[in-house]
Design an enzyme around this catalytic site. Sequence first.
Site, PDB file in Angstrom:
ATOM      1  N   VAL A  11       0.827  -1.209   0.000  1.00 32.20           N
ATOM      2  CA  VAL A  11       0.000   0.000   0.000  1.00 32.20           C
ATOM      3  C   VAL A  11       0.862   1.259   0.000  1.00 32.20           C
ATOM      4  CG1 VAL A  11      -1.591   1.340   1.441  1.00 32.20           C
ATOM      5  CG2 VAL A  11      -2.049  -1.060   0.964  1.00 32.20           C
ATOM      6  N   THR A  86      -1.109  -3.944   9.679  1.00 27.37           N
ATOM      7  CA  THR A  86      -1.978  -4.129  10.845  1.00 27.37           C
ATOM      8  C   THR A  86      -2.429  -5.593  10.857  1.00 27.37           C
ATOM      9  OG1 THR A  86      -3.791  -3.282   9.469  1.00 27.37           O
ATOM     10  CG2 THR A  86      -2.844  -1.752  11.068  1.00 27.37           C
ATOM     11  N   GLU A 151      -7.536   2.571   2.276  1.00 25.98           N
ATOM     12  CA  GLU A 151      -7.161   2.232   0.899  1.00 25.98           C
ATOM     13  C   GLU A 151      -7.985   1.031   0.424  1.00 25.98           C
ATOM     14  OE1 GLU A 151      -5.222   3.861  -1.339  1.00 25.98           O
ATOM     15  OE2 GLU A 151      -6.218   2.342  -2.534  1.00 25.98           O
ATOM     16  N   PHE A 152      -8.447   1.106  -0.820  1.00 25.13           N
ATOM     17  CA  PHE A 152      -9.294   0.028  -1.350  1.00 25.13           C
ATOM     18  C   PHE A 152      -8.635  -0.702  -2.527  1.00 25.13           C
ATOM     19  CE2 PHE A 152     -12.085   3.178   0.605  1.00 25.13           C
ATOM     20  CZ  PHE A 152     -12.842   2.386   1.447  1.00 25.13           C
ATOM     21  N   ARG A 154      -6.648  -3.218  -4.991  1.00 24.55           N
ATOM     22  CA  ARG A 154      -6.481  -4.674  -5.030  1.00 24.55           C
ATOM     23  C   ARG A 154      -5.079  -4.983  -5.524  1.00 24.55           C
ATOM     24  NH1 ARG A 154     -10.481  -5.656  -9.622  1.00 24.55           N
ATOM     25  NH2 ARG A 154      -9.396  -3.735 -10.151  1.00 24.55           N
ATOM     26  N   CYS A 263      -5.722  -9.129   3.352  1.00 24.08           N
ATOM     27  CA  CYS A 263      -6.770  -8.252   3.910  1.00 24.08           C
ATOM     28  C   CYS A 263      -8.004  -8.991   4.415  1.00 24.08           C
ATOM     29  CB  CYS A 263      -7.184  -7.224   2.861  1.00 24.08           C
ATOM     30  SG  CYS A 263      -5.874  -6.050   2.506  1.00 24.08           S
TER      31      CYS A 263
HETATM   32  N1  LIG Z   1      -2.135  -5.203   0.636  1.00 20.52           N
HETATM   33  C1  LIG Z   1      -3.331  -4.771   0.254  1.00 20.52           C
HETATM   34  O1  LIG Z   1      -3.874  -5.179  -0.764  1.00 20.52           O
HETATM   35  C2  LIG Z   1      -4.056  -3.738   1.083  1.00 20.52           C
HETATM   36  C3  LIG Z   1      -5.156  -3.077   0.538  1.00 20.52           C
HETATM   37  C4  LIG Z   1      -5.811  -2.111   1.305  1.00 20.52           C
HETATM   38  C5  LIG Z   1      -5.370  -1.839   2.589  1.00 20.52           C
HETATM   39  N2  LIG Z   1      -4.314  -2.512   3.110  1.00 20.52           N
HETATM   40  C6  LIG Z   1      -3.863  -2.169   4.460  1.00 20.52           C
HETATM   41  O2  LIG Z   1      -2.706  -1.347   4.353  1.00 20.52           O
HETATM   42  C7  LIG Z   1      -1.802  -1.615   5.442  1.00 20.52           C
HETATM   43  C8  LIG Z   1      -0.440  -2.006   4.902  1.00 20.52           C
HETATM   44  O3  LIG Z   1      -0.587  -3.220   4.186  1.00 20.52           O
HETATM   45  P1  LIG Z   1       0.562  -3.782   3.226  1.00 20.52           P
HETATM   46  O4  LIG Z   1       0.014  -4.970   2.536  1.00 20.52           O
HETATM   47  O5  LIG Z   1       1.124  -2.655   2.428  1.00 20.52           O
HETATM   48  O6  LIG Z   1       1.642  -4.229   4.332  1.00 20.52           O
HETATM   49  P2  LIG Z   1       3.157  -4.682   4.122  1.00 20.52           P
HETATM   50  O7  LIG Z   1       3.436  -5.647   5.193  1.00 20.52           O
HETATM   51  O8  LIG Z   1       3.380  -5.070   2.694  1.00 20.52           O
HETATM   52  O9  LIG Z   1       3.995  -3.330   4.376  1.00 20.52           O
HETATM   53  C9  LIG Z   1       4.114  -2.705   5.603  1.00 20.52           C
HETATM   54  C10 LIG Z   1       5.471  -2.019   5.652  1.00 20.52           C
HETATM   55  O10 LIG Z   1       5.559  -1.200   6.818  1.00 20.52           O
HETATM   56  C11 LIG Z   1       6.901  -1.235   7.270  1.00 20.52           C
HETATM   57  N3  LIG Z   1       6.974  -0.758   8.658  1.00 20.52           N
HETATM   58  C12 LIG Z   1       6.510  -1.354   9.788  1.00 20.52           C
HETATM   59  N4  LIG Z   1       6.776  -0.581  10.866  1.00 20.52           N
HETATM   60  C13 LIG Z   1       7.417   0.530  10.417  1.00 20.52           C
HETATM   61  C14 LIG Z   1       7.941   1.686  11.037  1.00 20.52           C
HETATM   62  N5  LIG Z   1       7.878   1.868  12.349  1.00 20.52           N
HETATM   63  N6  LIG Z   1       8.533   2.615  10.265  1.00 20.52           N
HETATM   64  C15 LIG Z   1       8.614   2.445   8.929  1.00 20.52           C
HETATM   65  N7  LIG Z   1       8.135   1.364   8.278  1.00 20.52           N
HETATM   66  C16 LIG Z   1       7.541   0.423   9.017  1.00 20.52           C
HETATM   67  C17 LIG Z   1       7.313  -2.670   7.085  1.00 20.52           C
HETATM   68  O11 LIG Z   1       8.713  -2.821   7.065  1.00 20.52           O
HETATM   69  C18 LIG Z   1       6.656  -2.986   5.738  1.00 20.52           C
HETATM   70  O12 LIG Z   1       7.535  -2.727   4.663  1.00 20.52           O
HETATM   71  C19 LIG Z   1      -2.477  -2.701   6.285  1.00 20.52           C
HETATM   72  O13 LIG Z   1      -3.208  -2.096   7.312  1.00 20.52           O
HETATM   73  C20 LIG Z   1      -3.430  -3.353   5.301  1.00 20.52           C
HETATM   74  O14 LIG Z   1      -4.548  -3.932   5.943  1.00 20.52           O
HETATM   75  C21 LIG Z   1      -3.636  -3.443   2.381  1.00 20.52           C
END
Ligand SMILES: NC(=O)c1ccc[n+]([C@@H]2O[C@H](COP(=O)([O-])OP(=O)(O)OC[C@H]3O[C@@H](n4cnc5c(N)ncnc54)[C@H](O)[C@@H]3O)[C@@H](O)[C@H]2O)c1
Length: 469
Positions: A11, A86, A151-152, A154, A263
């Site tokens: 994201v 999260t 964020e929505f 995919r 998610c």
């Molecule tokens: N992946 C999806 O399709 C999607 C879609 C919509 C919403 N979301 C939401 O977005 C959020 C992130 O999801 P994601 O899939 O991108 O996660 P991810 O695990 O791919 O990325 C999270 C990143 O945050 C970094 N991080 C953690 N703690 C940190 C800190 N203190 N300082 C700096 N960086 C830090 C991690 O190293 C990692 O690179 C979640 O809450 C998820 O539910 C995800």
Amino acid sequence: MKIAIVGAGYVGLVTGVCLADFGHTVLCVDKDQRKIDALARGEIPIYEPGLTELVSSNMSAGRLRFSTDLSAAVPDAEAVFIAVGTPSRRGDGHADLSYVHAVAREIATCIEGFTVVITKSTVPVGTGDEVARIIATTNPHADVAVVSNPEFLREGAAIDDFKRPDRIVIGLEDERARSVMTEVYRPLYLNQAPLMFTGRRTAELIKYAANAFLAMKITFINEIADLCEAVGADVQQVARGMGLDNRIGTKFLNAGPGYGGSCFPKDTLAMVKIGQDYDSPLRLVETTVAINDQRKRAMSRKVIAACGGDVRGKTIGVLGLTFKPNTDDMREAPSIDIIQGLVDRGARVVAYDPQGMNCARELIDKVEFGASAYDVAIDADALVLITEWNEFRSLDLDRLKSTMKSAILVDLRNVYRHDEVAKHGFEYTSVGRPAGGSPASTSDAADQQSDFPPAGRVGGQSTLRKKIP
Ligand SMILES: NC(=O)c1ccc[n+]([C@@H]2O[C@H](COP(=O)([O-])OP(=O)(O)OC[C@H]3O[C@@H](n4cnc5c(N)ncnc54)[C@H](O)[C@@H]3O)[C@@H](O)[C@H]2O)c1
């Protein structure tokens, strides 16, 4: 505008690069040094079509940079996005907010001037209040407006989703944030993407409610598929007949092995916990979670039944491991439970996935990996199609059959037609479709329902894999 993004995962990275592409100056911060080093070299740590090119062009234009140092990004930024993970908290299923809270504390220590802090991570209702409280107690002089902007997107279609969203939800309590957020999204706003302003708690709930509803829709059609098998009806036609009703819509009505991904599983579980905490139980969501959990493992029993009730000593070839096509994300993928179920019953499993094998190696024990669909077919007693990558949609069935021990195909995504496969001498099992097939059940119909981008849109290649948290 100067924008900081904290968390450069799926994201954060997509948000950062798309905002840079809109013309903003973006600094993406992640605490993972390896990830930042790779990004600074132009290497993309995840597989997401089109991302490599977009990162490269915006870095060259000087609008996109990467750092591990939050204090280099926050003081100058007018808007700071929190996009860290999260995940489900170990043991109880609540969303683990420790990363979000840690970032809020870090932001508070280096903030300068009025700044909008935006939670893009999916977070339970009330998290914005807590982020505001953490910032205020860590730095009483900090002048912030905390906004929820879920964020929505995919995975697999993330850039297109970000740039052409159905809506942008912005939850705020401080009116000063309205103009800043309008400026952040100005290019989309000019393109008529609806900007929906709500209260902060409402915005937080919209995200969970949307994900829970989609998970429920998938689970509903999966149960209908089971009923179809029992009564001899065709779930694809039922889904189409339902979906052509505009009130229902055709999307997310593809029967399959159960939802997975980063998610839906964690967000449905977190929503159940939110409902319980507020003494407002969400029984439909609770049931959805339970049905989906059982379904993934049940799919291994479907494979075993297709193999005559016993897979001990047999070789099962698996096509597709990621939770959906066009991503390398293996989080909560149904393939994990299905393969475990087969291995538990004594099968040897050989799997192939176009992008997910590096991640899968860290998650699944006792599985061998092949180099292609044709490779895993060699000496296989059965093939199981778990993820509908485009390259599995038009396999050379005669070539597969020529090297298999027995010609059994279990298609958990209803990619093929029964009559087509039978013509090539395969025993064919799919999901919710009668064994003889039904006259108008075509793979075209499946394509029309598909929520995934068509072939030919696949872009960037990844060079480094993320580790599953
Ligand atoms: N992946 C999806 O399709 C999607 C879609 C919509 C919403 N979301 C939401 O977005 C959020 C992130 O999801 P994601 O899939 O991108 O996660 P991810 O695990 O791919 O990325 C999270 C990143 O945050 C970094 N991080 C953690 N703690 C940190 C800190 N203190 N300082 C700096 N960086 C830090 C991690 O190293 C990692 O690179 C979640 O809450 C998820 O539910 C995800």
